[in-house]
Design a protein around this motif. Structure first.
Motif, mmCIF file in Angstrom:
data_model
loop_
_atom_site.group_PDB
_atom_site.id
_atom_site.type_symbol
_atom_site.label_atom_id
_atom_site.label_comp_id
_atom_site.label_asym_id
_atom_site.label_seq_id
_atom_site.Cartn_x
_atom_site.Cartn_y
_atom_site.Cartn_z
ATOM 1 N N ARG A 159 0.826 -1.207 0.000
ATOM 2 C CA ARG A 159 0.000 0.000 0.000
ATOM 3 C C ARG A 159 0.859 1.254 0.000
ATOM 4 O O ARG A 159 1.825 1.373 0.734
ATOM 5 N N PHE A 160 0.491 2.206 -0.849
ATOM 6 C CA PHE A 160 1.188 3.480 -0.855
ATOM 7 C C PHE A 160 0.239 4.647 -1.108
ATOM 8 O O PHE A 160 0.658 5.796 -1.137
ATOM 9 N N THR A 161 -1.038 4.383 -1.304
ATOM 10 C CA THR A 161 -1.978 5.455 -1.612
ATOM 11 C C THR A 161 -2.151 6.398 -0.432
ATOM 12 O O THR A 161 -1.920 6.037 0.714
ATOM 13 N N ASP A 162 -2.573 7.634 -0.738
ATOM 14 C CA ASP A 162 -2.776 8.622 0.315
ATOM 15 C C ASP A 162 -4.017 9.444 -0.018
ATOM 16 O O ASP A 162 -4.899 8.969 -0.731
ATOM 17 N N ASP A 163 -4.084 10.692 0.474
ATOM 18 C CA ASP A 163 -5.280 11.505 0.296
ATOM 19 C C ASP A 163 -5.689 11.668 -1.165
ATOM 20 O O ASP A 163 -6.872 11.708 -1.479
ATOM 21 N N PHE A 164 -4.718 11.786 -2.077
ATOM 22 C CA PHE A 164 -5.035 12.089 -3.463
ATOM 23 C C PHE A 164 -4.777 10.922 -4.416
ATOM 24 O O PHE A 164 -4.953 11.075 -5.629
#
Length: 441
Positions: A159-164
């Motif tokens: 996982r590396f996703t964030d707010d955007f």
């Protein structure tokens, strides 16, 4: 918190310094590159040259087809099957969609430079496309810094996703657990297992997930063989598997390393008495391994043979446009572009904060992967996974895979719809996990 104009200018100043060339700041409103004219620009960063160019070619083909469908210059495509009805094929919020691209050559520095150029010079309001986890992580960092929506391609690392940032493809951990569960049901409930893994972060991640999933099922792990990434001569180490006498070999390499593992196993004749299981059946790997991939079991994000709503429409639309079959990478690129556009349309704004709010908790169907859900906590899409067996043959530029099983998406914020979807495919949802068992109702 929204990005102020002062912060935007400061960030762009920092980006231009690293490029050491003049630049034009496009952002004039409350967020980066807010469109003010009759068009809006999307950016696509992928491997146009280098080792992963064939995957980048598929990704860009899917992206271009999506833009054409959104602008109404293609067909309806999956806009006609998509459960959301916010898109009308007449652009986006009254603006025609333009796109620009950059070649990351599967290298981190090129990915980062390409992303900066598309945002700062070309005014891209959202970025798409990278087909390697390392390049995707580099681009994600830039998008997070300046406040730009980002949708990587078919990548499977941690996982590396964030707010955007939002991901459509499944993580390697999710796929590994699904494949292990399938293997335990179809091969042996208590198999003797050996693990192969290249010393690359994603491969090690897959191996750890496989060992944890197998251990929970009572599997007997005999040995683990780790190889330096790029090692060509692994025959002497793999020949030791004869002494282990496993029922299953979990091959957790990637790219060339996995091709090498499969070909070496076949050349040694070891695969005659066991089954090889790998987290993902990647098209490039299967084509590279050829007949050595025959019988290998793994997961797929999507397949041209999928019968989920919208899948056949996409295959026909893609084939009419390009004259060949799409891979899961082309499908991912298409779907992510549609999902972004739909979020903009439902939000009534290109503001990445509004896009995030529109996507979080969003449930949909009709994009070829069954009922799907974007969780608000990690932005890793929950959707059906296919489990298949490679035949060792090819259909044009696609490795032939027989679909053996499907694990539908479970654990959404609407358990009723999830359970109905699962039951239609012979599954039940139990504690957020898909299990093959009789369903009630």
């Amino acid at each position: 918190m929204k990005h102020s104009r002062r912060r935007t200018l400061k960030l762009f100043s920092g980006l231009s310094a690293s490029l050491a060339v003049p630049h034009i700041v496009r952002a004039q409103g409350s967020y980066v590159n807010e469109p003010t004219g009759s068009s809006v620009t999307l950016g696509f960063v992928t491997s146009q040259t280098g080792a992963r160019a064939s995957e980048g070619y598929q990704a860009q083909a899917g992206f271009e087809l999506a833009v054409d469908d959104l602008n109404g210059s293609g067909g309806d495509g999956m806009l006609a099957t998509f459960s959301s009805r916010a898109l009308d094929g007449r652009g986006l919020l009254g603006k025609r969609i333009n796109w620009v691209s950059a070649d990351d050559q599967s290298r981190i520095d090129d990915a980062r430079a390409g992303a900066r150029r598309l945002i700062e010079w070309d005014g891209a309001i959202a970025l798409f496309g990278n087909v390697t986890t390392s390049s995707a992580a580099a681009v994600q960092g830039i998008c997070a810094e300046v406040g730009v929506s980002y949708f990587p391609g078919a990548i499977h690392g941690q996982r590396f996703t964030d707010d955007f940032a939002f991901r459509f493809s499944a993580t390697g951990g999710l796929a590994t657990r699904a494949v292990v569960q399938h293997a335990g049901q179809s091969i042996s409930s208590r198999p003797r297992v050996a693990i192969l893994a290249s010393q690359f972060p994603d491969s090690q991640y897959f191996a750890e997930e496989a060992e944890a999933a197998g251990s929970s099922l009572g599997w007997d792990f005999l040995s683990r063989h780790d190889f330096p990434a790029g090692t060509s001569d692994i025959a002497s180490q793999l020949s030791r598997l004869r002494n282990d006498d496993p029922d299953i070999v979990l091959a957790c390499g990637q790219g060339y390393d996995l091709v090498n593992q499969l070909q070496t196993l076949a050349n040694l004749g070891i695969t005659e008495n066991l089954r090889v299981v790998t987290p993902f059946l990647e098209n490039l790997v299967l084509l590279g391994a050829g007949q050595a991939a025959a019988g290998v079991i793994g997961a797929l994000d999507w397949s041209p043979n999928s019968d989920a709503s919208g899948s056949g429409v996409f295959v026909r639309s893609f084939g009419n446009r390009y004259g060949y079959l799409p891979t899961n990478i082309a499908h991912t690129a298409y779907c992510q572009t549609i999902l972004y556009a739909d979020a903009v349309a439902r939000a009534g704004s290109f503001d990445p904060h509004a896009v995030r709010e529109a996507l979080e908790g969003f449930e949909f169907d009709g994009l070829g992967v069954g009922a799907s859900y974007m969780p608000p906590d990690n932005h890793e899409l929950r959707k059906s996974l296919l489990i298949g067996t490679a035949s060792g043959e090819r259909e044009g530029d696609i490795a032939a895979v027989d679909i053996d099983d499907i694990c539908p998406m479970c654990g959404t914020n609407s358990p009723e719809s999830c359970s109905q979807n699962a039951c239609r495919q012979g599954y039940c949802c139990e504690d957020g996990t898909c299990k093959r068992q009789p369903c009630d109702g």
